[in-house]
Enzyme design. Structure first.
Site, PDB file in Angstrom:
ATOM      1  N   HIS A 104       0.892  -1.268  -0.002  1.00  0.00           N
ATOM      2  CA  HIS A 104      -0.106   0.030   0.008  1.00  0.00           C
ATOM      3  C   HIS A 104       0.878   1.370  -0.048  1.00  0.00           C
ATOM      4  CE1 HIS A 104      -3.035  -2.660   2.055  1.00  0.00           C
ATOM      5  NE2 HIS A 104      -3.715  -2.340   1.011  1.00  0.00           N
TER       6      HIS A 104
ATOM      7  N   LYS B 241     -18.069  -6.449   6.150  1.00  0.00           N
ATOM      8  CA  LYS B 241     -16.634  -6.985   6.448  1.00  0.00           C
ATOM      9  C   LYS B 241     -16.405  -7.034   7.805  1.00  0.00           C
ATOM     10  CE  LYS B 241     -13.304  -6.543   2.715  1.00  0.00           C
ATOM     11  NZ  LYS B 241     -12.240  -5.647   2.435  1.00  0.00           N
TER      12      LYS B 241
ATOM     13  N   ARG C 293      -1.467  -6.064  -8.140  1.00  0.00           N
ATOM     14  CA  ARG C 293      -0.475  -6.896  -7.558  1.00  0.00           C
ATOM     15  C   ARG C 293      -0.297  -7.992  -8.851  1.00  0.00           C
ATOM     16  NH1 ARG C 293      -3.048  -8.648  -1.999  1.00  0.00           N
ATOM     17  NH2 ARG C 293      -4.826  -8.789  -3.588  1.00  0.00           N
TER      18      ARG C 293
ATOM     19  N   SER D  11      -3.178  -7.701   3.002  1.00  0.00           N
ATOM     20  CA  SER D  11      -3.438  -7.502   4.339  1.00  0.00           C
ATOM     21  C   SER D  11      -3.880  -8.767   4.999  1.00  0.00           C
ATOM     22  CB  SER D  11      -4.562  -6.438   4.812  1.00  0.00           C
ATOM     23  OG  SER D  11      -3.996  -5.421   4.242  1.00  0.00           O
TER      24      SER D  11
END
Length: 158
Positions: free
Chosen positions: A16, A40, A89, A127
């Protein structure tokens, strides 16, 4: 020109930060916005995530850290932001990110999404991976800043 880099940042990683630092060189202002998704379950509270991001970005002058609970396009319109930054990514990220970019463009036609590829040394970091490795006592120091590492280890002990 202002840009926004939205995410959950639970927690913020070097991947990040790579995107944030590079975006700060391209745009005059970069809003790093912690988005809340009620569906979430987060490891860190909204306040903790904001605090960690502020600590990690304190030396970058044109970064503003904020939060929002709602549609990203509403935040864009409210703050007169025309560019969304998304980090990629791997190819697997692209399909989802393209879908989101197109939906945002449909709802907010003046908005563009800029994709930045993360540095290859961070291309596998997420994460979720960081939390899983930390949970089992693995070394996460090469993936997250020291303040984040300490907070995550402390959180997992609770």
């Amino acid at each position: 020109m202002k840009a926004i880099y939205p995410g959950s940042f639970d927690p913020i990683t070097f991947g990040h930060l790579d995107i944030i630092k590079r975006a700060s060189k391209i745009f005059s202002e970069v809003f790093v916005v912690v988005m809340e998704n009620k569906r979430k379950k987060y490891t860190f509270s909204l306040e903790e995530r904001i605090e960690m991001i502020k600590e990690c970005t304190k030396d970058i002058a044109n970064i503003k850290v904020d939060y929002f609970n709602g549609l990203l396009v509403d935040y864009l319109q409210k703050n007169k932001i025309d560019v969304i930054i998304r980090g990629l990514r791997a190819v697997t990220d692209f399909e989802y990110e393209l879908q989101m970019a197109m939906a945002n463009k449909e709802m907010c036609p003046h908005t563009d999404t800029v994709f930045l590829m993360t540095d290859k040394k961070y291309s596998f970091i997420s994460s979720s991976l960081v939390k899983e490795v930390a949970y089992f006592g693995g070394d996460i120091s090469r993936w997250v800043p020291k303040n984040v590492e300490k907070k995550l280890i402390q959180k997992l002990r609770e």
